[in-house]
Design a protein around this motif. Sequence first.
Motif, short mmCIF file in Angstrom:
data_model
loop_
_atom_site.label_atom_id
_atom_site.label_comp_id
_atom_site.label_asym_id
_atom_site.label_seq_id
_atom_site.Cartn_x
_atom_site.Cartn_y
_atom_site.Cartn_z
N ASP A 1 -39.83 123.58 15.60
CA ASP A 1 -38.48 123.04 15.78
C ASP A 1 -38.27 122.87 17.28
O ASP A 1 -38.28 123.84 18.03
N GLY B 1 -34.07 119.09 19.49
CA GLY B 1 -32.67 119.52 19.29
C GLY B 1 -31.62 118.68 20.01
O GLY B 1 -30.67 119.24 20.56
N PRO B 2 -31.76 117.34 20.01
CA PRO B 2 -30.73 116.54 20.68
C PRO B 2 -29.46 116.55 19.83
O PRO B 2 -29.51 116.84 18.64
N ASN B 3 -28.34 116.26 20.47
CA ASN B 3 -27.08 116.27 19.75
C ASN B 3 -26.54 114.86 19.60
O ASN B 3 -26.45 114.12 20.59
N HIS C 1 -32.66 119.07 27.33
CA HIS C 1 -33.29 118.42 26.18
C HIS C 1 -34.66 117.90 26.54
O HIS C 1 -35.55 117.82 25.70
N HIS D 1 -34.62 118.63 14.38
CA HIS D 1 -33.39 119.40 14.17
C HIS D 1 -32.20 118.88 14.99
O HIS D 1 -31.68 119.54 15.90
N GLY E 1 -28.64 117.97 16.28
CA GLY E 1 -27.32 118.60 16.25
C GLY E 1 -26.33 117.55 15.78
O GLY E 1 -25.84 116.76 16.57
N TYR F 1 -23.04 127.54 13.62
CA TYR F 1 -24.39 127.17 14.08
C TYR F 1 -25.43 128.14 13.50
O TYR F 1 -26.52 127.74 13.10
N ASP G 1 -28.60 127.29 10.92
CA ASP G 1 -29.99 127.66 11.19
C ASP G 1 -30.57 128.52 10.07
O ASP G 1 -31.74 128.36 9.71
N TYR H 1 -39.62 128.04 17.39
CA TYR H 1 -38.47 127.36 17.99
C TYR H 1 -38.68 127.24 19.49
O TYR H 1 -38.90 128.25 20.16
N VAL I 1 -36.63 126.44 22.39
CA VAL I 1 -35.22 126.26 22.73
C VAL I 1 -34.94 127.02 24.04
O VAL I 1 -35.66 127.94 24.40
N GLN J 1 -30.39 130.68 24.44
CA GLN J 1 -30.05 130.82 23.02
C GLN J 1 -30.81 131.98 22.37
O GLN J 1 -30.86 132.08 21.14
N HIS K 1 -28.76 134.09 19.89
CA HIS K 1 -28.50 133.33 18.65
C HIS K 1 -29.69 133.47 17.70
O HIS K 1 -29.53 133.79 16.52
N PHE K 2 -30.89 133.26 18.23
CA PHE K 2 -32.06 133.32 17.35
C PHE K 2 -32.38 134.75 16.91
O PHE K 2 -32.82 134.96 15.79
N1 ARG Z 1 -28.84 121.15 19.40
C1 ARG Z 1 -29.02 122.41 20.07
C2 ARG Z 1 -28.55 122.31 21.53
O1 ARG Z 1 -28.48 121.25 22.10
C3 ARG Z 1 -30.44 122.88 20.06
C4 ARG Z 1 -31.03 123.09 18.70
C5 ARG Z 1 -32.14 124.08 18.69
N2 ARG Z 1 -32.74 124.30 17.41
C6 ARG Z 1 -32.19 125.04 16.43
N3 ARG Z 1 -32.81 125.15 15.29
N4 ARG Z 1 -31.04 125.65 16.61
O2 ARG Z 1 -28.24 123.34 22.10
#
Ligand code: ARG
Length: 582
Positions: free
Chosen positions: A117, A120-122, A131, A157, A159, A322, A326, A344, A346, A350, A353-354
Amino acid sequence: MKDFIKQQEEQLKSIITECGYEVNEVSLVVSSRKDLGQYQYNGAMSLAKAYHKNPNEIANEIINKMQEYKDYTNLNVAGPGFINISFTDEIITNYFNALQENKKVDIDIPSKKIVIDYGGPNVAKTLHVGHLRSANIGEAIKRLAKYMNYDVISDVHLGDWGRPLGLVILELKNIHPEWVYFDESFKGEYPDTCPITNEYLEKLYPIASNKAKEDEEYLNEARIITTKLQQKEKGYYDLWKQIVKISTDEIKRLYDILNISFDLWEGESDADQYVPEVIEYLKSKGLVQESNGALIMDVSNLEDNSPMPPLLLVKSNGSVSYETTDLATIWERMKKFNPEEIWYVVDNRQALHFEQVFRAAYKSGIVPNNVKLEFFGFGTMNGKDGKPFKTRDGGVMTLNTLINLVKEETLKNLNESIKGEEREEISTIIGTGTLKYADLLPYRATDYIFDIEKFSDLNGKTGVYLLYSTLRMKSLLEKAKANNIKIDKISIINNDSDRSIYLKLLEETSVLYKSLNNKSLNEIAEYLYQLTNTYNSFYSSTRVITEENTDLRESWLVLTEIVYETNKTLLEILGIYLPNKI
Ligand code: ARG
């Protein structure tokens, strides 16, 4: 075929056994003192301990046995019992001649099924430097894992399911209240295109987000829309689909420039359908608690040194967090792919979070203990002031701006004879190659400073230096072919200048394993530079094509071909395109 150093380690192991000692593993270490030996074996000291003997004596016994083989030269013992080993030119050339026919060294680790994974673009938000790091590092880790025969599924993945979407939709609603998407009595088919551009979308998000910070009511409205969207309420959901499409087109355009691609274009929204099942499942295990109207799950354990906050499953307004997306995504991945590991890539920020999500997954049994969930965090790209890299006027550095920046710098040095469309194309390839290389060079988890002059230095440890050098090898080979010179077999190693290239090449396999182990490309990036540099020092002092000894000339050309192929393979693992010319 089996890697040379692996073969040698096995041979040495059987020699040591022949001497009457038992060893589990024999490892040869590259020597930093090439005058003493090419490799070292440092195991005599621990054998001495185990057998209550003098290490020097054991080392000499081993050396004596080694002499019986014809593979070594210059064997000697240094210090208390370090064995210095050099290989004969003959076994080195034999190995590389055989490798030329077999093409690839065997990978001797079991294959694994991995979901990775990254990216992770939004949706509806501008891609920024963070990113770039996720996409760039993730892509290279994926390529490396594939090269090492892992079975890898990559997932971007997206966002696409959180508050930012609610905010953008609200802003659109305020500007275009007449749109059918907002007409609750609308019964017909929604249009399948939407008259907005990605640029427009990206402008809306910061405006909406700022308004929400100042205006409680606005924020509330955005929350309501987010919840309605997550309930797939018609109108909102249809507009959302259009937004996702417009945004994804732009993301794909950028990824394409960067040589980044995915097997799956799933988003947070795709996991949404599993959320009710997941919540039900967690409830059935007695893991869900209510807290001020929200649903939470305790993920702390007794060994925690600092307090571990509970995982928020469903917010009090009914929208999904969020963390839950996940967790539901893990649920989905386990069901669909049953992977042995999920990786992951990332931002380090974060990590908590994970940690929470992984704990919840194991604690609930969504993921059995033998499946590994791994967070491979990366550091920040900073400006020269040591703070996260910004534009000159202090704004967020977008990925697009960043790409243009490196492109412009590349154009300064680009040969004037390259013109028009080709100039545009080549500067993009070199610019992105330069950017990607600089980003992969430091260890993944450390922060680094963006320094465009340093990154684009034609004579430095840079992407452009590597591309330039690799193309020079290619053109030497083309020249030889044009002159009908045979490039078939290595028969001579001339002196240390070409010998040191062979020795560098022998290090490649261990570098690949190290990189895979660390899930960081820094080892490969560094090695690529060292190999290229070693080759370039040879090249600058050698006239290959005009060499009169044709056996030697042919040997050098095969060597050039091997280095060229190695560079190409490694650049490809790093996800760096090789241009046709520079
Ligand atoms: N979209 C998230 C960001 O910009 C990152 C995603 C990372 N991957 C995940 N499975 N949470 O911060």
